[in-house]
Design a protein around this motif. Structure first.
Motif, PDB file in Angstrom:
ATOM      1  N   GLY A   1       0.801  -1.215   0.000  1.00  0.00           N
ATOM      2  CA  GLY A   1       0.000   0.000   0.000  1.00  0.00           C
ATOM      3  C   GLY A   1       0.835   1.267   0.000  1.00  0.00           C
ATOM      4  O   GLY A   1       1.833   1.360   0.716  1.00  0.00           O
ATOM      5  N   ILE A   2       0.407   2.227  -0.808  1.00  0.00           N
ATOM      6  CA  ILE A   2       1.003   3.561  -0.816  1.00  0.00           C
ATOM      7  C   ILE A   2       0.175   4.427   0.132  1.00  0.00           C
ATOM      8  O   ILE A   2      -1.060   4.414   0.073  1.00  0.00           O
ATOM      9  CB  ILE A   2       0.963   4.188  -2.224  1.00  0.00           C
ATOM     10  CG1 ILE A   2       1.707   3.329  -3.226  1.00  0.00           C
ATOM     11  CG2 ILE A   2       1.553   5.595  -2.201  1.00  0.00           C
ATOM     12  CD1 ILE A   2       1.499   3.794  -4.664  1.00  0.00           C
ATOM     13  N   CYS A   3       0.841   5.181   0.983  1.00  0.00           N
ATOM     14  CA  CYS A   3       0.180   6.056   1.954  1.00  0.00           C
ATOM     15  C   CYS A   3       0.128   7.479   1.412  1.00  0.00           C
ATOM     16  O   CYS A   3       1.167   8.059   1.118  1.00  0.00           O
ATOM     17  CB  CYS A   3       0.945   6.044   3.268  1.00  0.00           C
ATOM     18  SG  CYS A   3       1.109   4.395   3.957  1.00  0.00           S
ATOM     19  N   LEU A   4      -1.075   8.022   1.322  1.00  0.00           N
ATOM     20  CA  LEU A   4      -1.267   9.380   0.824  1.00  0.00           C
ATOM     21  C   LEU A   4      -1.829  10.284   1.925  1.00  0.00           C
ATOM     22  O   LEU A   4      -2.570   9.823   2.795  1.00  0.00           O
ATOM     23  CB  LEU A   4      -2.234   9.385  -0.362  1.00  0.00           C
ATOM     24  CG  LEU A   4      -1.940   8.442  -1.528  1.00  0.00           C
ATOM     25  CD1 LEU A   4      -3.043   8.542  -2.575  1.00  0.00           C
ATOM     26  CD2 LEU A   4      -0.594   8.735  -2.131  1.00  0.00           C
ATOM     27  N   LEU A   5      -1.485  11.544   1.882  1.00  0.00           N
ATOM     28  CA  LEU A   5      -2.034  12.646   2.671  1.00  0.00           C
ATOM     29  C   LEU A   5      -1.549  12.747   4.113  1.00  0.00           C
ATOM     30  O   LEU A   5      -1.503  13.838   4.662  1.00  0.00           O
ATOM     31  CB  LEU A   5      -3.569  12.631   2.682  1.00  0.00           C
ATOM     32  CG  LEU A   5      -4.245  12.857   1.345  1.00  0.00           C
ATOM     33  CD1 LEU A   5      -5.762  12.730   1.510  1.00  0.00           C
ATOM     34  CD2 LEU A   5      -3.902  14.239   0.798  1.00  0.00           C
ATOM     35  N   SER A   6      -1.233  11.644   4.788  1.00  0.00           N
ATOM     36  CA  SER A   6      -0.915  11.729   6.209  1.00  0.00           C
ATOM     37  C   SER A   6       0.019  10.611   6.634  1.00  0.00           C
ATOM     38  O   SER A   6      -0.061   9.495   6.117  1.00  0.00           O
ATOM     39  CB  SER A   6      -2.201  11.633   7.038  1.00  0.00           C
ATOM     40  OG  SER A   6      -1.919  11.651   8.424  1.00  0.00           O
ATOM     41  N   ASP A   7       0.878  10.908   7.594  1.00  0.00           N
ATOM     42  CA  ASP A   7       1.625   9.864   8.281  1.00  0.00           C
ATOM     43  C   ASP A   7       0.641   9.098   9.157  1.00  0.00           C
ATOM     44  O   ASP A   7      -0.393   9.630   9.572  1.00  0.00           O
ATOM     45  CB  ASP A   7       2.700  10.461   9.197  1.00  0.00           C
ATOM     46  CG  ASP A   7       3.756  11.262   8.459  1.00  0.00           C
ATOM     47  OD1 ASP A   7       3.823  11.180   7.213  1.00  0.00           O
ATOM     48  OD2 ASP A   7       4.517  11.975   9.139  1.00  0.00           O
ATOM     49  N   SER A   8       0.980   7.849   9.475  1.00  0.00           N
ATOM     50  CA  SER A   8       0.167   7.065  10.399  1.00  0.00           C
ATOM     51  C   SER A   8       1.045   5.983  11.008  1.00  0.00           C
ATOM     52  O   SER A   8       2.175   5.754  10.572  1.00  0.00           O
ATOM     53  CB  SER A   8      -1.054   6.460   9.696  1.00  0.00           C
ATOM     54  OG  SER A   8      -0.652   5.633   8.639  1.00  0.00           O
ATOM     55  N   VAL A   9       0.504   5.330  12.013  1.00  0.00           N
ATOM     56  CA  VAL A   9       1.214   4.230  12.659  1.00  0.00           C
ATOM     57  C   VAL A   9       0.400   2.963  12.465  1.00  0.00           C
ATOM     58  O   VAL A   9      -0.798   2.924  12.781  1.00  0.00           O
ATOM     59  CB  VAL A   9       1.437   4.502  14.161  1.00  0.00           C
ATOM     60  CG1 VAL A   9       2.135   3.317  14.828  1.00  0.00           C
ATOM     61  CG2 VAL A   9       2.249   5.780  14.359  1.00  0.00           C
ATOM     62  N   MET A  10       1.060   1.935  11.922  1.00  0.00           N
ATOM     63  CA  MET A  10       0.451   0.618  11.777  1.00  0.00           C
ATOM     64  C   MET A  10       1.048  -0.271  12.863  1.00  0.00           C
ATOM     65  O   MET A  10       2.267  -0.324  13.019  1.00  0.00           O
ATOM     66  CB  MET A  10       0.736   0.009  10.398  1.00  0.00           C
ATOM     67  CG  MET A  10       0.163  -1.405  10.240  1.00  0.00           C
ATOM     68  SD  MET A  10       0.576  -2.154   8.637  1.00  0.00           S
ATOM     69  CE  MET A  10      -0.671  -1.400   7.605  1.00  0.00           C
ATOM     70  N   ARG A  11       0.176  -0.938  13.593  1.00  0.00           N
ATOM     71  CA  ARG A  11       0.632  -1.875  14.627  1.00  0.00           C
ATOM     72  C   ARG A  11       0.356  -3.303  14.157  1.00  0.00           C
ATOM     73  O   ARG A  11      -0.745  -3.622  13.720  1.00  0.00           O
ATOM     74  CB  ARG A  11      -0.072  -1.603  15.949  1.00  0.00           C
ATOM     75  CG  ARG A  11       0.304  -2.602  17.047  1.00  0.00           C
ATOM     76  CD  ARG A  11      -0.120  -2.127  18.413  1.00  0.00           C
ATOM     77  NE  ARG A  11       0.668  -0.944  18.757  1.00  0.00           N
ATOM     78  CZ  ARG A  11       0.251  -0.018  19.630  1.00  0.00           C
ATOM     79  NH1 ARG A  11      -0.915  -0.130  20.224  1.00  0.00           N
ATOM     80  NH2 ARG A  11       1.024   1.027  19.899  1.00  0.00           N
ATOM     81  N   LEU A  12       1.360  -4.135  14.273  1.00  0.00           N
ATOM     82  CA  LEU A  12       1.248  -5.563  13.984  1.00  0.00           C
ATOM     83  C   LEU A  12       1.402  -6.307  15.309  1.00  0.00           C
ATOM     84  O   LEU A  12       2.359  -6.042  16.062  1.00  0.00           O
ATOM     85  CB  LEU A  12       2.328  -6.023  13.022  1.00  0.00           C
ATOM     86  CG  LEU A  12       2.360  -5.342  11.654  1.00  0.00           C
ATOM     87  CD1 LEU A  12       3.596  -5.764  10.880  1.00  0.00           C
ATOM     88  CD2 LEU A  12       1.122  -5.690  10.869  1.00  0.00           C
ATOM     89  N   VAL A  13       0.480  -7.244  15.600  1.00  0.00           N
ATOM     90  CA  VAL A  13       0.517  -8.014  16.840  1.00  0.00           C
ATOM     91  C   VAL A  13       0.344  -9.487  16.489  1.00  0.00           C
ATOM     92  O   VAL A  13      -0.605  -9.845  15.778  1.00  0.00           O
ATOM     93  CB  VAL A  13      -0.606  -7.573  17.813  1.00  0.00           C
ATOM     94  CG1 VAL A  13      -0.572  -8.398  19.098  1.00  0.00           C
ATOM     95  CG2 VAL A  13      -0.503  -6.081  18.120  1.00  0.00           C
TER      96      VAL A  13
END
Length: 177
Positions: free
Chosen positions: A104-116
């Motif tokens: 996935g390409i992230c557009l417009l904003s930074d974000s945090v993805m959490r993997l558990v």
């Protein structure tokens, strides 16, 4: 774990072109707050098959980076638009809808993805998904870990607040085996 994040995968101009193609279709939709599996809140989503030449080139670069040559890919590209207040709950994608890899390409904003890890919640990692980055989840990361996009108020990476704004993901997937 089979995770990769490539910062600055696309340029600012390429982001603008992707948004130029996506916005007319997205603006026709309302943000939704109940998803069929309750995984996503505050979202609009669509699939897009036809792209202009510049965006086609960007997507070809995504596919060449994320998938083995000759890998059978899902034709339509999944587009997920999260409102500033939207978020994605921890989930594992259904194998009915995609195969071993998502990119996935992230557009417009930074974000945090959490993997558990599903079997051991003490085994987790946060990924900083910067605006214009590419994230790739493969195999074990896809099937043995939940993934989520943190709410704005929970969005921290290495102790630093990562403000979440409206975020669009342009997601390529391979076919289920």
């Amino acid at each position: 774990m089979h995770v990769e994040v490539r910062q600055d995968f696309i340029t600012e101009e390429e982001e603008k072109e992707l948004l130029r193609e996506l916005e007319p279709g997205l603006k026709k939709r309302r943000y939704e707050f109940n998803h069929w599996d309750d995984a996503i809140h505050g979202f609009r989503e669509t699939e897009k098959l036809q792209w202009g030449s510049e965006c086609t080139g960007v997507l070809a670069r995504v596919r060449a980076t994320a998938f083995p040559e000759g890998s059978p890919l899902l034709g339509p590209v999944h587009v997920l638009d999260l409102d500033k207040t939207g978020f994605i709950k921890p989930h594992v994608d259904s194998v009915k809808f995609c195969g071993s890899t998502i990119a996935g390409i992230c557009l417009l904003s930074d974000s945090v993805m959490r993997l558990v890890r599903e079997e051991n919640s003490a085994d987790w990692v946060d990924l900083l998904l910067s605006r214009r980055s590419l994230y790739i989840l493969r195999d074990e990361a896809r099937f043995k870990f939940t993934h989520e996009i943190l709410k704005d108020e929970e969005s921290y990476f290495s102790g630093q607040k990562v403000p979440r704004h409206r975020r669009i993901s342009v997601i390529c997937r391979n076919l289920p085996v």
